[in-house]
Design a protein around this motif. Structure first.
Motif, mmCIF file in Angstrom:
data_model
loop_
_atom_site.group_PDB
_atom_site.id
_atom_site.type_symbol
_atom_site.label_atom_id
_atom_site.label_comp_id
_atom_site.label_asym_id
_atom_site.label_seq_id
_atom_site.Cartn_x
_atom_site.Cartn_y
_atom_site.Cartn_z
ATOM 1 N N TYR A 35 34.732 37.347 32.134
ATOM 2 C CA TYR A 35 35.373 38.109 31.586
ATOM 3 C C TYR A 35 36.193 37.287 30.625
ATOM 4 O O TYR A 35 36.051 36.354 30.420
ATOM 5 C CB TYR A 35 36.042 39.177 32.677
ATOM 6 N N GLN A 37 39.368 37.570 27.726
ATOM 7 C CA GLN A 37 39.886 38.448 26.946
ATOM 8 C C GLN A 37 40.225 38.674 26.208
ATOM 9 O O GLN A 37 41.547 37.105 25.691
ATOM 10 C CB GLN A 37 40.853 39.090 28.401
ATOM 11 N N GLY A 42 41.760 45.096 27.090
ATOM 12 C CA GLY A 42 41.671 44.641 28.201
ATOM 13 C C GLY A 42 40.266 43.725 28.578
ATOM 14 O O GLY A 42 40.290 43.176 27.814
ATOM 15 N N LEU A 43 40.401 43.475 30.169
ATOM 16 C CA LEU A 43 38.954 42.714 30.170
ATOM 17 C C LEU A 43 37.755 42.946 30.168
ATOM 18 O O LEU A 43 37.635 44.429 30.235
ATOM 19 C CB LEU A 43 38.976 41.927 31.899
ATOM 20 N N PHE A 88 37.717 33.812 31.877
ATOM 21 C CA PHE A 88 37.804 34.748 33.156
ATOM 22 C C PHE A 88 36.606 34.304 33.466
ATOM 23 O O PHE A 88 35.058 35.014 33.523
ATOM 24 C CB PHE A 88 38.552 35.761 33.307
ATOM 25 N N ARG A 92 32.951 38.020 43.511
ATOM 26 C CA ARG A 92 33.082 38.865 44.174
ATOM 27 C C ARG A 92 32.192 38.512 45.831
ATOM 28 O O ARG A 92 31.138 37.780 45.643
ATOM 29 C CB ARG A 92 32.621 39.846 44.165
ATOM 30 N N LEU A 100 37.739 41.706 42.790
ATOM 31 C CA LEU A 100 37.378 40.766 42.850
ATOM 32 C C LEU A 100 38.433 39.144 42.520
ATOM 33 O O LEU A 100 40.072 39.560 42.355
ATOM 34 C CB LEU A 100 37.156 40.069 41.261
ATOM 35 N N PHE A 102 39.779 36.021 41.142
ATOM 36 C CA PHE A 102 39.418 35.435 39.371
ATOM 37 C C PHE A 102 40.337 34.241 39.330
ATOM 38 O O PHE A 102 40.890 33.265 39.830
ATOM 39 C CB PHE A 102 40.784 36.651 38.430
ATOM 40 N N GLY A 103 39.195 33.074 38.212
ATOM 41 C CA GLY A 103 40.496 32.440 37.750
ATOM 42 C C GLY A 103 41.406 32.171 37.202
ATOM 43 O O GLY A 103 41.512 33.388 36.344
ATOM 44 N N LYS A 104 42.353 31.193 36.532
ATOM 45 C CA LYS A 104 43.245 32.099 35.342
ATOM 46 C C LYS A 104 42.920 31.375 33.659
ATOM 47 O O LYS A 104 43.552 32.146 33.738
ATOM 48 C CB LYS A 104 44.110 30.657 36.023
ATOM 49 N N TYR B 36 45.617 45.231 39.791
ATOM 50 C CA TYR B 36 45.963 43.610 39.683
ATOM 51 C C TYR B 36 46.714 43.675 38.916
ATOM 52 O O TYR B 36 47.840 44.159 38.710
ATOM 53 C CB TYR B 36 44.302 43.595 38.832
ATOM 54 N N SER B 43 46.522 33.915 36.386
ATOM 55 C CA SER B 43 45.623 35.006 36.731
ATOM 56 C C SER B 43 45.188 36.646 37.020
ATOM 57 O O SER B 43 46.392 36.662 37.780
ATOM 58 C CB SER B 43 44.651 34.313 37.870
ATOM 59 N N GLY B 109 41.101 48.756 32.687
ATOM 60 C CA GLY B 109 41.700 49.295 31.994
ATOM 61 C C GLY B 109 42.639 48.015 30.599
ATOM 62 O O GLY B 109 42.244 46.629 31.274
ATOM 63 N N PRO B 110 43.030 48.895 29.987
ATOM 64 C CA PRO B 110 43.671 47.908 29.206
ATOM 65 C C PRO B 110 45.414 46.750 29.173
ATOM 66 O O PRO B 110 45.633 45.908 28.950
ATOM 67 C CB PRO B 110 43.941 48.560 27.502
#
Lengths: 112, 117
Positions: A35, A37, A42-43, A88, A92, A100, A102-104, B36, B43, B109-110
């Motif tokens: 992803y 960002q 957003g992602l 990122f 999954r 999911l 996620f990494g940092k 999230y 993260s 979403g944003p």
């Protein structure tokens, strides 16, 4: 447990290739994602790879998966200033009803 | 592509008050949505899975009485932060699974930036 690791920063010159690396610990991962960002946004899903694949290419993006080493990489060819963002890696584990991990995130910095 | 919206995009509230954040899938129906939170330079951490018509599933360490989730329709999930405290200040992001696609894409979403004073 699940853990996804990435380096925090990567600096590349405009026009060069960027390679962002990621390692994960859960061998039962089904899908692995990248992803993007951008600040205040957003992602954005860039690409994904299924765990039984080794490589996937999509225009300037190439994803390599080494399942034995649990290592995933994202290569961006001909890096442009618009590629500056946080990337990122995410995994999954299981079916579609799972969230999911996620990494940092890796902050990609483009030098002119 | 699929669009997920959040409202509000940012909110400032006083300690002890409650704040509701909405997550909507605009052009598809989402039976499953996810919440999230993201701290600065950290993260995204999955808080809970929201299923339409049933109770949410919370991740370990997330207080379900503090973070109330309601998924009343196929296009809307809400997260209510009850009795907010400064340590709840964070970036809250929702995502929605778009059904029918083999890869189970999650659309994000944003985000909503919550600041508790």
């Amino acid at each position: 447990g699940e853990d996804v690791e990435q380096s925090l920063f990567l600096s590349v010159r405009e026009g060069d290739s960027s390679v962002i690396n990621c390692t994960y610990t859960d061998s039962s991962s089904t899908y692995l994602y990248w992803y993007k960002q951008e600040p205040g946004a957003g992602l954005q899903l860039l690409t994904y790879i299924f765990s039984n694949m080794d490589m996937k290419q999509d225009q300037r993006l190439t994803v390599l998966l080494n399942k034995k080493d649990k290592h995933l990489s994202l290569r961006i060819a001909d890096t442009q200033t618009g590629d500056s963002a946080i990337y990122f890696c995410a995994e999954r584990v299981g079916g579609g009803a799972d969230g999911l991990t996620f990494g940092k995130g890796t902050h990609l910095i483009i030098q002119p | 592509g699929a669009v997920v919206s959040q409202h509000p995009s940012w909110v400032i509230c006083k300690s002890g008050t409650s704040v509701k954040i909405e997550c909507r899938s605009l052009d598809f129906q989402a039976t499953t949505m996810f919440w999230y939170r993201q701290f600065p330079k950290q993260s995204l951490m999955l808080m809970a899975t929201s299923n339409e018509g049933s109770k949410a599933t919370y991740e370990q360490g997330v207080e379900k009485d503090k973070f109330l989730i309601n998924h009343a329709s196929l296009t809307l999930s809400t997260l209510t932060v009850t009795s907010a405290h400064p340590e709840d200040s964070s970036f809250y992001i929702c995502s929605a699974n778009r059904p029918g696609l083999a890869i189970y894409e999650q659309y994000f979403g944003p985000g909503t930036r919550l600041t508790v004073t």
